[in-house]
Design an enzyme around this catalytic site. Sequence first.
Site, PDB file in Angstrom:
ATOM      1  N   ASN B 399       9.208 -25.103  -2.665  1.00 53.28           N
ATOM      2  CA  ASN B 399       9.401 -26.544  -2.623  1.00 53.28           C
ATOM      3  C   ASN B 399      10.694 -26.966  -3.327  1.00 53.28           C
ATOM      4  OD1 ASN B 399       9.107 -29.290  -2.512  1.00 53.28           O
ATOM      5  ND2 ASN B 399       6.952 -29.287  -3.029  1.00 53.28           N
ATOM      6  N   ASP B 400      10.674 -26.967  -4.647  1.00 57.24           N
ATOM      7  CA  ASP B 400      11.850 -27.431  -5.384  1.00 57.24           C
ATOM      8  C   ASP B 400      13.112 -26.636  -5.063  1.00 57.24           C
ATOM      9  OD1 ASP B 400      10.281 -29.288  -6.534  1.00 57.24           O
ATOM     10  OD2 ASP B 400      10.009 -28.213  -8.420  1.00 57.24           O
TER      11      ASP B 400
END
Lengths: 93, 472
Positions: B399-400
């Site tokens: 994600n990040d």
Amino acid sequence: MELILLLFTFVLAAFLGFELISKVPSQLHTPLMSGSNAISGITIVGALIASGQENDAISKWLGLAALVLATINVVGGYYVTDRMLSMFKTKKD
Amino acid sequence: MPEPIINVSYIVAAILFILGMKMLGSASTAVKGNRISSLGMLIAVIVTLSKSDLDYTWIVTGLTLGGVVGLIAAKRVQMTGMPELVALFNGFGGLASLLVGWSEYEKVRSGGWADYLESAGDAMPGQWFLALVIVLAVIIGGITFTGSIVAYLKLSGKIGGTATIFPLQKLINLLVMLGTVVVGCYFITIVDSGTARFWLWWVIVLSLLIGVLGVIPIGGGDMPVVIALLNSFSGLGAAAAGFVITNTVLVVAGCLVGASGLILSIIMCKAMNRSLGNVLFGGFGVLTSSGGKEVEGEMKALSVEDAYYVLEAAQSVVFVPGYGMAVAQAQHVVKELSEILERNGAEVRHAVHPVAGRMPGHMNVLLAEADVPYEQLCEMEEVNAIIPTVDVAIVIGANDVVNPAALEDEESPIYGMPIINVHQARSVFVLKRGQGAGYSGIINTLFFRENCRMIYGDAKATVGSMVAQFEK
């Protein structure tokens, strides 16, 4: 005097540690950490002395607890690192 | 064994540790390196056992019990559970250092300080020094123990992975730390009195508290840094225990680990473009709902079948694994899909971000377990150089590390962190469990891009049905 030598050793070992690690490729970070974690179980030597010497009861019990924990750290740490690394190896053949 | 031989053997053990760590740093020698370092440990243990006047019944009990437990735990663990197991082992090492320090205090207390100083002779400048190193071993060991246990609980999902923040947290943490230092100093000044024991207990309690308070405000995404740092601490704890019993091999080995762990944490921080202080005291991962601008556009879902048609035509595919792949245990089926794609004529790569997963190098271990060929593993820079030519980037539970806000949105908490630029690929598939913001709580602007499609569901099941589509 002995103490100064010990401090001296400490400082040199710190620099050595920095030098050894700074160029490790990132895929080896996990095994490296788990391997060095096993090395930190060296406290087992202190635990052996604490649990084995003719001491008073409290001191020995504390030593025994330390010994069990440090042994888990050492044995488990080396074994699990070996398991991880053997996977890296088979893949390269 | 006579004392000089014992000391020489300790030097040999130290050399083996150093060689072992050096060899662990390169893929071709790593297995050997680990075994060499374990040989060093074996030598250190055997030599210590050969010291006269040891009571072996206790020792054998302790070694057997610890050995069996350690072996079973290490044998049973799945590769996906590696970070939490390493955290747990690390905590045990820390607690062992604490207990060694405490045990030494009890020994000297029962034998009398006068006797102790006489027998130590030149080795000790005075009782204050022993008291100081005991306090250090207890504090460092205690922080390592509870800190690692909290990290273990977070990593294994037994408690929530996000940062826990409460009012006045920083002030409370600061007061507890100051309190520990004050109590520790007081203990040192009165170490030979009858009340000293009581104050040592307080040092123990407070240091255990610091470990808990220190790790709970750190969010799951920052765990690689915390694990590396706790690893460093366990080494320093062992070194402090080495000063307590004036033993060189403990000092050398402990300090090596201390330094290497610190370097690793700094490498991790650099990979996130943040400072160590920011990771430890930032309370990262909770303020994020306020940070960052509103995102335009909407998230577009895609069915597995439609994804199959795109993949079928793709000439080059990049997989970007993250923690979600570990949770779903999807590494084997990912490898299966990548083989099928290769046979289908596509060029396949696996791009690993330095902080993907929950410990440094976590994804590499999983992909290695699934037998993904070494040549297909790419680091972030390599992939970013070719990413505009990639047809499909498949993000699996990451994600990040693929959030373009890190490049574009100055208000985003992760602004400045280098990412894998999957948004520059022709199309991006994001395999994700649901629509939530993910572990760190930061909105991922990638999901709203024109070239991005979301495929919801368990990663293993999704990739599995893609494989099934190809086999039809």
